[in-house]
Write a protein that holds these residues in place. Structure first.
Motif, PDB file in Angstrom:
ATOM      1  N   ILE A 265      -5.216   5.770   0.771  1.00  0.00           N
ATOM      2  CA  ILE A 265      -4.511   4.402   1.157  1.00  0.00           C
ATOM      3  C   ILE A 265      -4.742   3.985  -0.570  1.00  0.00           C
ATOM      4  O   ILE A 265      -5.866   3.801  -1.157  1.00  0.00           O
ATOM      5  N   THR A 266      -3.842   3.749  -1.654  1.00  0.00           N
ATOM      6  CA  THR A 266      -4.071   3.113  -2.307  1.00  0.00           C
ATOM      7  C   THR A 266      -3.092   1.103  -2.974  1.00  0.00           C
ATOM      8  O   THR A 266      -2.173   1.798  -1.868  1.00  0.00           O
ATOM      9  N   HIS A 267      -3.654   0.573  -3.252  1.00  0.00           N
ATOM     10  CA  HIS A 267      -2.788  -0.406  -3.218  1.00  0.00           C
ATOM     11  C   HIS A 267      -2.425  -0.739  -4.350  1.00  0.00           C
ATOM     12  O   HIS A 267      -2.503  -0.762  -5.385  1.00  0.00           O
TER      13      HIS A 267
ATOM     14  N   PHE B 256       0.673  -1.309   0.072  1.00  0.00           N
ATOM     15  CA  PHE B 256       0.134  -0.220  -0.300  1.00  0.00           C
ATOM     16  C   PHE B 256       0.389   1.648   0.232  1.00  0.00           C
ATOM     17  O   PHE B 256       2.347   1.394   0.115  1.00  0.00           O
ATOM     18  N   GLU B 257       0.138   2.494  -0.879  1.00  0.00           N
ATOM     19  CA  GLU B 257       0.855   3.452  -0.514  1.00  0.00           C
ATOM     20  C   GLU B 257       0.025   4.547   0.527  1.00  0.00           C
ATOM     21  O   GLU B 257      -1.244   4.519   0.399  1.00  0.00           O
ATOM     22  N   VAL B 258       0.375   4.956   1.485  1.00  0.00           N
ATOM     23  CA  VAL B 258      -0.507   5.631   2.382  1.00  0.00           C
ATOM     24  C   VAL B 258       0.515   7.065   2.588  1.00  0.00           C
ATOM     25  O   VAL B 258       1.349   7.612   2.480  1.00  0.00           O
TER      26      VAL B 258
ATOM     27  N   HIS C 171       4.703   4.088   2.211  1.00  0.00           N
ATOM     28  CA  HIS C 171       4.799   2.386   1.400  1.00  0.00           C
ATOM     29  C   HIS C 171       5.021   1.354   2.186  1.00  0.00           C
ATOM     30  O   HIS C 171       6.132   1.243   2.860  1.00  0.00           O
TER      31      HIS C 171
ATOM     32  N   GLN D 218      -7.483   1.807  -8.135  1.00  0.00           N
ATOM     33  CA  GLN D 218      -8.569   0.800  -7.448  1.00  0.00           C
ATOM     34  C   GLN D 218      -8.890   0.742  -7.670  1.00  0.00           C
ATOM     35  O   GLN D 218     -10.584  -1.080  -7.566  1.00  0.00           O
TER      36      GLN D 218
ATOM     37  N   ALA E 128      -1.448  -0.764   6.293  1.00  0.00           N
ATOM     38  CA  ALA E 128      -2.302   0.640   5.863  1.00  0.00           C
ATOM     39  C   ALA E 128      -2.820   1.164   7.481  1.00  0.00           C
ATOM     40  O   ALA E 128      -2.159   2.804   7.882  1.00  0.00           O
TER      41      ALA E 128
END
Length: 563
Positions: free
Chosen positions: A329-331, A266-268, A307, A384, A311
């Motif tokens: 939050i991106t997966h 994840f990108e947070v 990253h 997403q 998350a």
């Protein structure tokens, strides 16, 4: 002749930077392989600078209303703040810190007086710009937990080095900016030899590519000589496979660890209100949770990017440090997951501005991406949503002309993951509804694309808005509080009340013909609006049907579609 290094130059810089990043966006997205190959660096940089440009325009409008002139310190401060609150992705966050570093020097010089008062060819302006670029590079390194060479950081340092050399030879700030741009271009071409993942892919660093475009815009703003030479994105030759993979003491930080060594899932990203001491503790906590940690900002407001696999833990750390908000939050799609639901043959993903419209899309079987007021979705959010649709084929409806770059980047990324995506060019939610109405999963993909595109194109769209300030429009001068009727994106009617303006807009649109009127009511639309407009259409335009939806959108009290 050189232009002054003042607030107007900052405004021009923003505009030129947006144009440059708009041209380069797809090319930068295509070479995005580090730190994660998620194909959105160009789009993220564009959206970051777009937020900065909006903040500068708002500052100019505020001073114009007050009858005062905007100073350089205010303009560059607005640019940096806008970039901070709108920063997207790793590179966008770093660019926000670069601008903050420049602000520290330019604002101080402006406050001291004299140095910024003259044209760009005064020695004071040149020296100040040189120091601003140096501070920008240094502050960016300070913001990154584990700086890596061959990235945007390297390009920023090279730009500062070149500016420093030019600063000792000339008193012209425009020449200093041009030297910084040239130095950045040269450094960018060397990045494949500094970072193994770039060398193997045969590309330059995507973030550095965006910074070159940004510096080129600055040079153009100060010199008045606009250049549209594209940035070279391909390396002269890829490095051999034996190139080293260790980065900043971490094996596989650039994806070199082999097929079984995956990065964080994840990108947070979030904005955080917190003090310096709390942020220092947060950095340590997040550094232990993941990688690609960048924390930028100051004076109580920060933008946090990391990253991670967990998350929730990253967000909880922010809560302990202060008040996090605008959490994204991106997966990445790279982590091991549990069993996925069965894949559908085809699905529709639609961006919508209100809960009511989201409900309509859901009832029709589409996946809705709700737009938060003032926060357009990032490409990662759209990717997403495409993943969550669990379909082999997806029709993507952006429903907003401002989202064309974002949607295109999301579609391209989804295609790399094996999903067949068609971007339907819908410019309004009412065009999206028209396209959705003719969607038919049973026919061929290409036939469905043609039908949906045709339905959207055959739907004229309009919206009503309330003017926030006096301004010039295509229909004349409007005052604060006036109701504006926009047809196909341009102001066509200026009125004093919502219902009367809507009637005028409807009459203009139906004068060219039409069989169906769609009214989408906003969250603040009067209760009687729909009934009065339906009666108006029935009495004035024979054989025209009207359908009304409760859209719930906040930005526009009424959306209109005519088919």
């Amino acid at each position: 002749m050189p232009y002054p290094l003042d607030a107007t130059a900052v405004r021009s810089w923003c505009g030129l930077a947006l144009e440059a990043l708009g041209r380069e966006r797809e090319r930068i997205d295509a070479i995005n392989v580090y730190p994660v190959a998620d194909g959105d660096t160009g789009t993220n940089l564009y959206l970051t600078v777009e937020s900065a440009a909006r903040a500068v325009e708002a500052a100019f409008d505020g001073h114009a209303s007050a009858g005062t002139s905007l100073r350089l310190a205010d303009a560059i401060g607005a640019m940096a703040h806008g970039a901070l609150i709108g920063a997207r992705g790793n590179s966008g966050t770093i660019v926000a810190q670069l601008l903050r570093g420049m602000t520290e020097v330019l604002a101080a010089a402006d406050g001291a007086g004299g140095a910024m008062a003259g044209a760009a060819d005064t020695p004071g302006a040149a020296d100040t710009l040189r120091r601003a670029l140096r501070r920008a590079a240094a502050s960016a390194y300070e913001a990154v937990a584990h700086p890596v060479e061959g990235t945007v950081l390297t390009v920023a340092t090279a730009a500062a080095d070149a500016a420093e050399r030019a600063g000792h030879e000339t008193g012209d700030a425009a020449e200093v900016a041009r030297a910084a741009h040239d130095g950045a271009r040269t450094a960018l071409q060397a990045t494949p030899g500094q970072l193994a993942v770039l060398g193997r892919a045969g590309v330059v660093d995507a973030g550095g590519c965006g910074l070159v475009a940004l510096l080129g815009a600055l040079a153009d703003a100060l010199s008045g000589e606009v250049s549209v030479t594209p940035v070279a994105v391909r390396a002269d030759a890829p490095l051999p496979e034996a190139a080293g993979c260790e980065v900043a003491g971490r094996v596989a930080a650039d994806g070199c660890g082999g097929p079984d060594d995956e990065g964080p899932a994840f990108e947070v990203i979030y904005l955080l209100e917190a003090g310096d001491a709390a942020v220092a503790r947060l950095r340590t906590r997040l550094d232990g949770l993941g990688d690609s940690l960048v924390v930028v900002g100051g004076d109580g407001l920060w933008n946090v990017h990391v990253h991670v696999d967990d998350a929730g833990a990253a967000v909880e750390a922010g809560i302990e440090a202060g008040r996090p908000y605008r959490i994204r939050i991106t997966h990445f799609g790279g982590a091991t997951r549990t069993k996925e639901p069965a894949m559908a043959a085809r699905a529709v993903v639609a961006v919508v501005p209100g809960d009511g419209l989201a409900g309509l899309c859901a009832e029709a079987g589409a996946t809705a991406v709700s737009v938060r007021p003032g926060e357009p979705p990032a490409s990662g959010e759209l990717v997403q949503a495409i993943r969550q649709a669990h379909a082999r084929e997806v029709m993507l409806l952006p429903n907003d002309p401002e989202l064309r770059h974002t949607a295109a980047a999301a579609a391209e990324q989804a295609r790399t993951e094996g999903v067949r995506v068609a971007l339907i060019p819908t410019r309004s939610a009412v065009q999206g509804l028209a396209a959705l109405a003719v969607h038919e999963p049973g026919r061929s993909f290409d036939e469905d694309v043609v039908a949906m595109t045709s339905a959207a194109g055959a739907t004229r769209y309009a919206e009503l808005a309330v003017a926030e300030r006096q301004s010039w429009t295509m229909a004349g001068v409007c005052q604060a509080g006036d109701v504006l009727g926009l047809i196909d994106g341009d102001v066509a009617v200026i009125g004093s009340d919502l219902t009367g303006t809507a009637m005028t807009v409807l009459d203009r649109m139906l004068s060219a013909g039409g069989e169906m009127v769609t009214l989408v009511l906003g969250a603040k639309a009067p209760d009687s609006l729909a009934e009065r407009l339906e009666r108006h259409v029935r009495e004035r335009h024979l054989a025209v049907d009207t359908v009304v939806y409760d859209g719930g959108q906040y930005a526009a009290p009424l959306l209109i579609g005519v088919e």
